[in-house]
Design a protein around this motif. Structure first.
Motif, PDB file in Angstrom:
ATOM      1  N   PHE A 296      18.302  -0.917   1.258  1.00 15.14           N
ATOM      2  CA  PHE A 296      17.666   0.254   0.652  1.00 15.14           C
ATOM      3  C   PHE A 296      17.658   1.439   1.618  1.00 15.14           C
ATOM      4  N   LEU A 297      17.435   1.151   2.914  1.00 11.92           N
ATOM      5  CA  LEU A 297      17.403   2.221   3.913  1.00 11.92           C
ATOM      6  C   LEU A 297      18.747   2.946   3.990  1.00 11.92           C
ATOM      7  N   MET A 298      19.837   2.214   3.790  1.00 17.29           N
ATOM      8  CA  MET A 298      21.162   2.843   3.765  1.00 17.29           C
ATOM      9  C   MET A 298      21.275   3.896   2.668  1.00 17.29           C
ATOM     10  N   HIS A 299      20.447   3.748   1.645  1.00 17.81           N
ATOM     11  CA  HIS A 299      20.482   4.673   0.509  1.00 17.81           C
ATOM     12  C   HIS A 299      19.258   5.591   0.481  1.00 17.81           C
ATOM     13  N   GLY A 300      18.604   5.724   1.620  1.00 10.43           N
ATOM     14  CA  GLY A 300      17.535   6.708   1.766  1.00 10.43           C
ATOM     15  C   GLY A 300      16.168   6.257   1.325  1.00 10.43           C
ATOM     16  N   LEU A 301      15.971   4.973   1.083  1.00 13.38           N
ATOM     17  CA  LEU A 301      14.664   4.459   0.666  1.00 13.38           C
ATOM     18  C   LEU A 301      14.048   3.640   1.790  1.00 13.38           C
ATOM     19  N   SER A 302      12.808   3.939   2.139  1.00 14.81           N
ATOM     20  CA  SER A 302      12.150   3.201   3.215  1.00 14.81           C
ATOM     21  C   SER A 302      10.750   2.778   2.782  1.00 14.81           C
ATOM     22  N   PHE A 303      10.140   1.885   3.585  1.00 12.07           N
ATOM     23  CA  PHE A 303       8.853   1.295   3.237  1.00 12.07           C
ATOM     24  C   PHE A 303       7.909   1.375   4.434  1.00 12.07           C
ATOM     25  N   LYS A 304       6.639   1.735   4.159  1.00 11.24           N
ATOM     26  CA  LYS A 304       5.648   1.767   5.229  1.00 11.24           C
ATOM     27  C   LYS A 304       5.353   0.362   5.728  1.00 11.24           C
ATOM     28  N   LYS A 305       5.126  -0.567   4.788  1.00  9.14           N
ATOM     29  CA  LYS A 305       4.861  -1.957   5.154  1.00  9.14           C
ATOM     30  C   LYS A 305       6.181  -2.702   5.300  1.00  9.14           C
ATOM     31  N   LYS A 306       6.336  -3.402   6.384  1.00 11.01           N
ATOM     32  CA  LYS A 306       7.585  -4.136   6.607  1.00 11.01           C
ATOM     33  C   LYS A 306       7.538  -5.549   6.018  1.00 11.01           C
ATOM     34  N   ASN A 307       6.357  -6.109   5.899  1.00 10.91           N
ATOM     35  CA  ASN A 307       6.244  -7.461   5.349  1.00 10.91           C
ATOM     36  C   ASN A 307       6.255  -7.426   3.828  1.00 10.91           C
ATOM     37  N   VAL A 308       6.998  -8.375   3.254  1.00  9.58           N
ATOM     38  CA  VAL A 308       7.101  -8.470   1.804  1.00  9.58           C
ATOM     39  C   VAL A 308       6.047  -9.439   1.290  1.00  9.58           C
ATOM     40  N   SER A 309       5.376  -9.057   0.218  1.00  9.01           N
ATOM     41  CA  SER A 309       4.373  -9.941  -0.378  1.00  9.01           C
ATOM     42  C   SER A 309       4.917 -10.571  -1.661  1.00  9.01           C
ATOM     43  N   LEU A 310       4.272 -11.655  -2.074  1.00  7.52           N
ATOM     44  CA  LEU A 310       4.616 -12.338  -3.315  1.00  7.52           C
ATOM     45  C   LEU A 310       3.437 -12.216  -4.267  1.00  7.52           C
ATOM     46  N   ARG A 311       3.653 -11.577  -5.399  1.00  8.15           N
ATOM     47  CA  ARG A 311       2.606 -11.462  -6.407  1.00  8.15           C
ATOM     48  C   ARG A 311       3.214 -10.997  -7.724  1.00  8.15           C
ATOM     49  N   LYS A 312       2.426 -11.127  -8.766  1.00 12.19           N
ATOM     50  CA  LYS A 312       2.882 -10.657 -10.070  1.00 12.19           C
ATOM     51  C   LYS A 312       2.763  -9.136 -10.154  1.00 12.19           C
ATOM     52  N   VAL A 313       3.602  -8.548 -10.984  1.00  9.64           N
ATOM     53  CA  VAL A 313       3.458  -7.130 -11.295  1.00  9.64           C
ATOM     54  C   VAL A 313       2.130  -6.933 -12.019  1.00  9.64           C
ATOM     55  N   SER A 314       1.376  -5.924 -11.633  1.00  8.25           N
ATOM     56  CA  SER A 314       0.074  -5.678 -12.260  1.00  8.25           C
ATOM     57  C   SER A 314       0.260  -5.125 -13.674  1.00  8.25           C
ATOM     58  N   PRO A 315      -0.768  -5.221 -14.523  1.00  7.01           N
ATOM     59  CA  PRO A 315      -0.676  -4.678 -15.894  1.00  7.01           C
ATOM     60  C   PRO A 315      -0.332  -3.195 -15.925  1.00  7.01           C
ATOM     61  N   ASP A 316      -0.657  -2.481 -14.854  1.00 10.90           N
ATOM     62  CA  ASP A 316      -0.368  -1.043 -14.800  1.00 10.90           C
ATOM     63  C   ASP A 316       1.009  -0.734 -14.224  1.00 10.90           C
ATOM     64  N   GLY A 317       1.749  -1.787 -13.825  1.00 12.31           N
ATOM     65  CA  GLY A 317       3.077  -1.560 -13.270  1.00 12.31           C
ATOM     66  C   GLY A 317       4.024  -0.976 -14.302  1.00 12.31           C
ATOM     67  N   LYS A 318       4.858  -0.047 -13.874  1.00 13.45           N
ATOM     68  CA  LYS A 318       5.788   0.645 -14.782  1.00 13.45           C
ATOM     69  C   LYS A 318       7.221   0.203 -14.503  1.00 13.45           C
ATOM     70  N   LEU A 319       7.894  -0.294 -15.549  1.00 11.00           N
ATOM     71  CA  LEU A 319       9.296  -0.682 -15.414  1.00 11.00           C
ATOM     72  C   LEU A 319      10.136   0.577 -15.234  1.00 11.00           C
ATOM     73  N   ILE A 320      10.825   0.669 -14.097  1.00 11.42           N
ATOM     74  CA  ILE A 320      11.633   1.863 -13.839  1.00 11.42           C
ATOM     75  C   ILE A 320      13.142   1.598 -13.935  1.00 11.42           C
ATOM     76  N   TYR A 321      13.528   0.305 -13.852  1.00 10.88           N
ATOM     77  CA  TYR A 321      14.965   0.002 -13.920  1.00 10.88           C
ATOM     78  C   TYR A 321      15.155  -1.484 -14.204  1.00 10.88           C
ATOM     79  N   ARG A 322      16.054  -1.781 -15.130  1.00 12.84           N
ATOM     80  CA  ARG A 322      16.453  -3.170 -15.382  1.00 12.84           C
ATOM     81  C   ARG A 322      17.936  -3.280 -15.053  1.00 12.84           C
TER      82      ARG A 322
END
Length: 408
Positions: free
Chosen positions: A229-255
């Motif tokens: 993702f960083l190669m394409h200009g996207l970065s993350f503040k948190k480096k550790n990845v978590s495992l959890r379900k998408v919340s009810p308020d989560g918005k589908l942005i791409y399939r």
């Protein structure tokens, strides 16, 4: 009186002709029996047309045997039945609370680095996508946790890669170690991550594809995806990845739909005898039939149901332990495999070819199998299932290829 004489002559001629054909057929079968008697110590060789079993050695052997990767016919056919050959696996991307990017996996087995490069490019081009995201998390809730496939020992061997809802590069890493023990990625499309480097520290010089340990798979996937993702200009503040379900308020942005169709996946699975792909298919078949979460039990039940209802194979002719054939608990009779071959005939172009005929082999220690088509224009099917110390399947195949079964 004259009619009686003519009828007697005609009957005698038919009898002589029938006896000659029967004797010739018996001769051919006896000759073939002699050739195979020293090659088949525990197993079966069967040849059939669309209507008849033309030859079987030993003559009455139709009990269940360990099939090894010939088992993949069952998995492939069930997948084609439930999904259709043009089916493409999807992966969903959500913008969740606090600008966290969530990825929900559906069991796509071909989420390789090239596919992730396409995904990263697409995400970076979305107008509403922030360039700096709070974090990354994986939603693997569509699969049961820690699915264990019987027959897999979960070593660093790539054949022991574990299955799951969201898996990158078949849950393997491809590394190169030079003579000075410097580790690098063996494929240019896959960045070398800290965890990959750590896993390669005890490898000898050369090129290695290794399975990712179960307790490291999500950490590695997180490192790899953040690098891509960083190669394409996207970065993350948190480096550790978590495992959890998408919340009810989560918005589908791409399939994302994989570029590989199901028939492409099956062709790759058959060519490389890939156990990981086979069991990903088994798990997703179960999820399609019975709903999430995907589980080994659901997958086995769905495939068994397909074999019984669609192929009319009786339940005493097969036992499904998993989808790839790696487990010795799998069992198939020669006749069960014949029915699979007949159903697979429209897809025989997906099989590897050797000596101009399409077929699938299977190998475990003491298990040597082969099943395919001696002829496809006028279908002639063959099944070789050997559960013995010595592998003679290629010799048997060559004998069958030289045999004129039109005389049988």
């Amino acid at each position: 009186m004259q009619e009686k004489i003519l009828l007697t002559i005609f009957t005698t001629c038919i009898y002589v002709l029938f006896t000659s054909v029967l004797n010739a057929t018996t001769h051919f079968k006896t000759d073939l029996d002699k050739k195979l008697s020293n090659l088949v110590k525990n197993g079966s060789v069967t040849v059939a047309s669309d209507k008849w079993i033309l030859y079987r050695y030993p003559p009455k052997q139709n009990y269940m045997l360990v099939p090894a990767s010939v088992q993949k016919y069952a998995t492939a056919l069930a997948a084609l039945h439930y999904f259709g050959y043009q089916f493409r696996f999807s992966t969903e991307f959500y913008m969740d609370l606090n600008n966290e990017l969530g990825i929900r996996g559906h069991g796509d087995s071909f989420l390789v680095s090239e596919e992730w490069q396409k995904i990263a490019k697409k995400l970076s081009e979305l107008p509403a996508m922030p360039k700096l995201l709070q974090g990354l998390f994986f939603d693997t809730s569509l699969f049961e946790e820690n699915i264990r496939i019987p027959g897999i020992s979960y070593s660093l061997n790539p054949y022991d890669a574990h299955n799951g809802a969201l898996v990158v590069n078949f849950n393997t890493i491809y590394l190169k170690v030079d003579k000075n023990n410097v580790i690098s990625s063996a494929e240019k499309q896959t960045p070398l991550t800290p965890l990959a480097k750590h896993l390669g520290k005890n490898l000898t010089s050369g090129v290695h594809r290794i399975s990712i340990p179960l307790d490291s798979s999500f950490a590695y996937a997180g490192e790899l995806l953040q690098s891509i993702f960083l190669m394409h200009g996207l970065s993350f503040k948190k480096k550790n990845v978590s495992l959890r379900k998408v919340s009810p308020d989560g918005k589908l942005i791409y399939r994302h739909y994989n570029n590989m169709t199901l028939q492409n996946m099956i062709a790759g699975m058959m060519l490389y005898s890939n156990n990981f792909i086979a069991n990903q298919l088994l798990l997703t078949i179960g999820m399609e039939r019975f709903g999430p979460p995907a589980s080994l039990k659901k997958g086995r039940t769905a495939v068994q149901e397909y074999l019984k209802k669609e192929l009319r194979i009786s339940s005493d002719q097969f036992h499904i332990a998993e989808g790839s054939g790696i487990s010795r608990k799998n069992r198939l009779t020669p006749d069960a495999v014949l029915l699979m071959l007949k159903a697979f005939l429209p897809y025989q172009h997906l099989l590897p070819r050797e000596k101009k005929i399409p077929y699938k082999t299977g190998t475990l220690m003491g298990v040597y199998s082969m099943a395919g088509y001696l002829s496809t224009s006028d279908p002639l099917y063959f099944v070789i299932l050997l559960n013995q110390k010595v592998n003679h399947r290629e010799k048997i195949r060559d004998i069958l290829l030289k045999t004129d079964f039109s005389s049988f």
